[in-house]
Design an enzyme around this catalytic site. Sequence first.
Site: not given
Length: 416
Positions: A17, A140, A169, A248-249
């Site tokens: 892959q 992977e 991959d 995130g925030g």
Amino acid sequence: MTKPLDGIRIIDFTHVQAGPACTQLLAWYGADVIKVERPGAGDVTRSQLRDIPGADALYFTMLNGNKRSLTLDTKTPEGKEVLEKMIKTSDVMVENFGPGALDRMGFSWKRIQELNPKMIMASVKGFSDGHSYEDLKVYENVAQCAGGAASTTGFWDGPPTVSAAALGDSNTGMHLAIGILTALMQREKTGRGQKVSCSMQDAVLNLCRVKLRDQQRLERVGVMQEYPQYPNGEFGDAVPRAGNASGGGQPGWIVKCKGWEKDPNAYMYVIVQAPVWEAVCKVIGREDWITDVRFASPMARLPHLMEIFAEIEKWTMTMTKFEVMDILNQYDIPCGPILSMKEIAEEPALRATGTVVEVDHPIRGKYLTVGNPIKMSDSPTEVTRSPLLGEHTDEILSELGYSTDDLIALRHDKVI
Ligand code: CAO
């Protein structure tokens, strides 16, 4: 209309892959990608997880569109001669064999440069050159574990978890493609090729950047207030798994929707972004929270996130995920339904944008594939089917100057 990579010839010495995803992208952009495969067998994915006896498996067809296939035993002297000719007349060679395989075959980077100083040689390996694990073969999930994804994915009271997304991959293949295109641009100025390497561990870690951010924050302040463990749970000395918390925030979580008892995907991701806090309170019928000091600011809300999402869930459970989506969208509250693969396969919008494409194949018939996610205004991508094993062998060898008699001899000796 010309394609961006028209005239660029790529020797595609990839399998499985990571490498094929890279060269398929370059083929979509118009490069002539010649997949070099072992006679009789080819890329192992042609026969892995087959759903139709005798037909190339979807694992292969979905990663090798728009390419040509040449069968060639590159361990024989005649095969090596063909490969040398190809190296002299190509721009890029991409490979993701186990460490050392190309050297053992007689095609070290030094030798490739001797044959063609303009050649860009691109490699995927599990670990970077110079790493103590540089000699390992890697798949992977090993990369996801080594790159920090597994230790930070899943729930805090469960084991490390790998992602279904091919972070090791296809993600590494995309990184490699960026390197190849950059090397092609540099070659315009210098006239020289170069070696482009990307390790799967590094490509995974590059996507786990925010978790290395969190490791340093944890070491400094001891807790992470946006994690579900805060304020009641314990923090150890390494970034914990955070369930479905937003990286995130902006706090976010997955909440149940109507039908969740039977439908494993009747869920919604809801983000409680600061500017829409009042709207969230109104929509879920908790106007009293707008003036409640416990929720007065994003910082004040952090210790109460699980309470907030539990209340949001009481509301979302009264509607389907798409009804929830329609309402939240009216207030610009960021959210997303959890789409099943069935829903994605059937989604008309993805067909309309060319992201999910139906392709016709002479043996398996029609199949779905994921088209080019990167759209360019002057260069629309036309996705074509994957080649049959050795489908273009004669055509490619004729282009290299081999006669019909040469082909008969090479075929007789099982070189092609
Ligand atoms: N003609 C003759 N020989 C060929 C050939 C051809 N056309 N194409 C490949 N080969 C040979 C190679 O020369 C090599 O031979 P040697 O090992 O004897 O030198 C062999 O076939 C392939 O070896 P391999 O190590 O690549 O294959 P594997 O199935 O044992 O391992 C994998 C597979 C993926 C673990 C390994 O290739 C790898 O670690 N690759 C780098 C990391 C990577 O890309 N992993 C992701 C794969 S996607 O999940």
